[in-house]
Enzyme design. Structure first.
Site, PDB file in Angstrom:
ATOM      1  N   ASN A  17       0.844  -1.225  -0.027  1.00  0.00           N
ATOM      2  CA  ASN A  17      -0.022  -0.096   0.042  1.00  0.00           C
ATOM      3  C   ASN A  17       0.926   1.433   0.022  1.00  0.00           C
ATOM      4  O   ASN A  17       1.596   1.460   0.921  1.00  0.00           O
ATOM      5  CB  ASN A  17      -0.926  -0.044   1.228  1.00  0.00           C
ATOM      6  CG  ASN A  17      -1.813   1.071   1.584  1.00  0.00           C
ATOM      7  OD1 ASN A  17      -1.680   2.253   1.000  1.00  0.00           O
ATOM      8  ND2 ASN A  17      -3.090   0.751   1.940  1.00  0.00           N
ATOM      9  N   ALA A  18       1.055   2.084  -1.334  1.00  0.00           N
ATOM     10  CA  ALA A  18       1.896   3.024  -1.391  1.00  0.00           C
ATOM     11  C   ALA A  18       1.499   4.168  -0.231  1.00  0.00           C
ATOM     12  O   ALA A  18       2.517   4.770   0.078  1.00  0.00           O
ATOM     13  CB  ALA A  18       1.708   3.467  -2.649  1.00  0.00           C
ATOM     14  N   ASP A  27      -0.263  -3.901  10.336  1.00  0.00           N
ATOM     15  CA  ASP A  27      -1.581  -4.345  10.056  1.00  0.00           C
ATOM     16  C   ASP A  27      -2.618  -3.074  10.796  1.00  0.00           C
ATOM     17  O   ASP A  27      -2.151  -3.128  11.881  1.00  0.00           O
ATOM     18  CB  ASP A  27      -2.020  -5.641  10.489  1.00  0.00           C
ATOM     19  CG  ASP A  27      -3.055  -6.144   9.622  1.00  0.00           C
ATOM     20  OD1 ASP A  27      -3.377  -6.043   8.504  1.00  0.00           O
ATOM     21  OD2 ASP A  27      -3.985  -6.888  10.346  1.00  0.00           O
ATOM     22  N   GLY A  84      -8.228   5.021   1.833  1.00  0.00           N
ATOM     23  CA  GLY A  84      -9.152   4.223   2.807  1.00  0.00           C
ATOM     24  C   GLY A  84     -10.204   4.977   3.090  1.00  0.00           C
ATOM     25  O   GLY A  84     -10.933   5.550   2.479  1.00  0.00           O
ATOM     26  N   HIS A 108      -3.230   7.061  14.363  1.00  0.00           N
ATOM     27  CA  HIS A 108      -2.742   5.626  14.867  1.00  0.00           C
ATOM     28  C   HIS A 108      -1.396   5.076  14.327  1.00  0.00           C
ATOM     29  O   HIS A 108      -0.590   4.637  15.088  1.00  0.00           O
ATOM     30  CB  HIS A 108      -3.847   4.675  14.306  1.00  0.00           C
ATOM     31  CG  HIS A 108      -4.187   4.548  12.689  1.00  0.00           C
ATOM     32  ND1 HIS A 108      -4.515   5.760  12.260  1.00  0.00           N
ATOM     33  CD2 HIS A 108      -4.190   3.767  11.970  1.00  0.00           C
ATOM     34  CE1 HIS A 108      -4.542   5.560  11.002  1.00  0.00           C
ATOM     35  NE2 HIS A 108      -4.552   4.225  10.636  1.00  0.00           N
TER      36      HIS A 108
HETATM   37  P1  ITT Z   1      -0.641  -3.950   3.131  1.00  0.00           P
HETATM   38  O1  ITT Z   1      -1.333  -5.332   3.503  1.00  0.00           O
HETATM   39  O2  ITT Z   1      -0.118  -4.516   2.052  1.00  0.00           O
HETATM   40  O3  ITT Z   1       0.010  -3.419   4.001  1.00  0.00           O
HETATM   41  P2  ITT Z   1      -3.313  -3.140   3.119  1.00  0.00           P
HETATM   42  O4  ITT Z   1      -4.115  -1.608   2.584  1.00  0.00           O
HETATM   43  O5  ITT Z   1      -3.987  -4.195   2.799  1.00  0.00           O
HETATM   44  O6  ITT Z   1      -1.897  -2.857   2.868  1.00  0.00           O
HETATM   45  P3  ITT Z   1      -4.185  -3.631   5.880  1.00  0.00           P
HETATM   46  O7  ITT Z   1      -4.475  -5.112   5.557  1.00  0.00           O
HETATM   47  O8  ITT Z   1      -3.579  -3.224   7.200  1.00  0.00           O
HETATM   48  O9  ITT Z   1      -3.320  -2.897   4.575  1.00  0.00           O
HETATM   49  O10 ITT Z   1      -5.690  -3.066   5.650  1.00  0.00           O
HETATM   50  C1  ITT Z   1      -5.800  -1.802   6.472  1.00  0.00           C
HETATM   51  C2  ITT Z   1      -6.999  -1.026   5.770  1.00  0.00           C
HETATM   52  O11 ITT Z   1      -7.594  -0.174   6.973  1.00  0.00           O
HETATM   53  C3  ITT Z   1      -6.798  -0.111   4.784  1.00  0.00           C
HETATM   54  O12 ITT Z   1      -6.541  -0.934   3.463  1.00  0.00           O
HETATM   55  C4  ITT Z   1      -7.534   0.913   4.797  1.00  0.00           C
HETATM   56  O13 ITT Z   1      -8.613   0.577   4.059  1.00  0.00           O
HETATM   57  C5  ITT Z   1      -7.868   0.846   6.308  1.00  0.00           C
HETATM   58  N1  ITT Z   1      -7.161   1.999   6.848  1.00  0.00           N
HETATM   59  C6  ITT Z   1      -5.944   1.645   7.723  1.00  0.00           C
HETATM   60  N2  ITT Z   1      -5.260   2.987   8.000  1.00  0.00           N
HETATM   61  C7  ITT Z   1      -5.866   3.893   7.477  1.00  0.00           C
HETATM   62  C8  ITT Z   1      -6.028   5.286   7.441  1.00  0.00           C
HETATM   63  O14 ITT Z   1      -4.898   5.830   8.060  1.00  0.00           O
HETATM   64  N3  ITT Z   1      -6.778   6.103   6.881  1.00  0.00           N
HETATM   65  C9  ITT Z   1      -7.953   5.468   6.192  1.00  0.00           C
HETATM   66  N4  ITT Z   1      -8.022   3.860   6.195  1.00  0.00           N
HETATM   67  C10 ITT Z   1      -7.060   3.503   6.751  1.00  0.00           C
END
Ligand code: ITT
Length: 214
Positions: free
Chosen positions: A10-11, A83, A170, A197
């Site tokens: 996730n860039a 995560d 997100g 967070h």
């Molecule tokens: P990686 O697993 O490759 O790190 P991912 O996007 O799949 O990337 P996660 O499994 O940790 O990451 O999913 C967390 C999700 O929670 C992410 O895709 C967002 O939808 C949401 N999220 C986490 N932090 C956020 C933030 O700061 N702002 C908005 N949404 C967030």
């Protein structure tokens, strides 16, 4: 100088982590991101955020073991898996571990947000209580010590009834940050990265790396 691989595809996450850790006084870091073209396969099927974060760190380690030239070139000291998720009180903590794929595998941000808002509009409790929090669990893998350490951060807020703002990623367009009374997609990256967070968890990671260097 510590060479650190951030084990994410996730860039947006990577950019935030880079901004957060880059500002940390007294630390000299080189943060590395392997974009989606590297096709690192991670199966995120564990029952806790910590285990998922560890799975990401281990998955990238395995990928580097299979690609020894890249591993030698990167000369890493640490790999960090992260995560994160959104927990909404009136939905009993959902979407939680399923935050990224709430509306299904590879769901877009907008599809996830729509599922969240629709689900909340159908629950009477959600009319009165829109409290939520973002959580972030980081797993720091120290390559030389072959050890794993965990760090946590959270950001409390409220879920808006509609989308506002275009920054961030997100669920940011529906997550109201009480301190600003704006969504995380309306405030700037600098403001978000000071309180998020991720900022709390990665501030602790930076402290741990700093003390391991001294
Ligand atoms: P990686 O697993 O490759 O790190 P991912 O996007 O799949 O990337 P996660 O499994 O940790 O990451 O999913 C967390 C999700 O929670 C992410 O895709 C967002 O939808 C949401 N999220 C986490 N932090 C956020 C933030 O700061 N702002 C908005 N949404 C967030």
């Amino acid at each position: 100088m510590a060479n650190i691989l951030i084990a994410t595809g996730n860039a947006h996450k990577f950019q935030e982590i880079e901004a957060i850790m880059g500002k940390f006084a007294g630390l000299s870091l080189n943060l590395v991101y392997l974009d989606k073209s590297y096709r690192v396969e991670i199966v995120e099927d564990r029952e806790t955020y910590e285990d998922n974060a560890k799975t990401k760190a281990e998955g990238y380690l395995k990928f580097l073991e299979e690609n020894p030239e890249l591993r030698a070139e990167l000369n890493l000291d640490f790999i960090i898996g992260e995560d994160s998720g959104l927990e909404v009180e009136c939905l009993e903590g959902a979407p939680g571990l399923f935050t990224a794929r709430y509306a299904g595998e590879n769901a877009s941000d907008i599809a996830n947000i729509e599922k969240l808002l629709n689900g909340m509009s159908l629950k009477t409790e959600c009319a009165e209580n829109r409290r939520a929090k973002f959580v972030c669990h980081a797993c720091l893998y120290d390559i030389k010590k072959n050890s794993f350490e965990y760090f946590y951060g959270e950001l409390k807020g409220l879920i808006a009834e509609e989308i506002s703002g275009t920054k961030g990623f997100g669920y940011d367009p529906v997550f109201i940050v009480p301190e600003f009374n704006k969504t995380a997609a309306q405030i700037g990256a600098e403001e978000k990265n000071a309180i998020s967070h991720r900022a709390v968890a990665f501030g602790k990671v930076a402290e741990a790396i700093k003390s391991s260097q001294s």
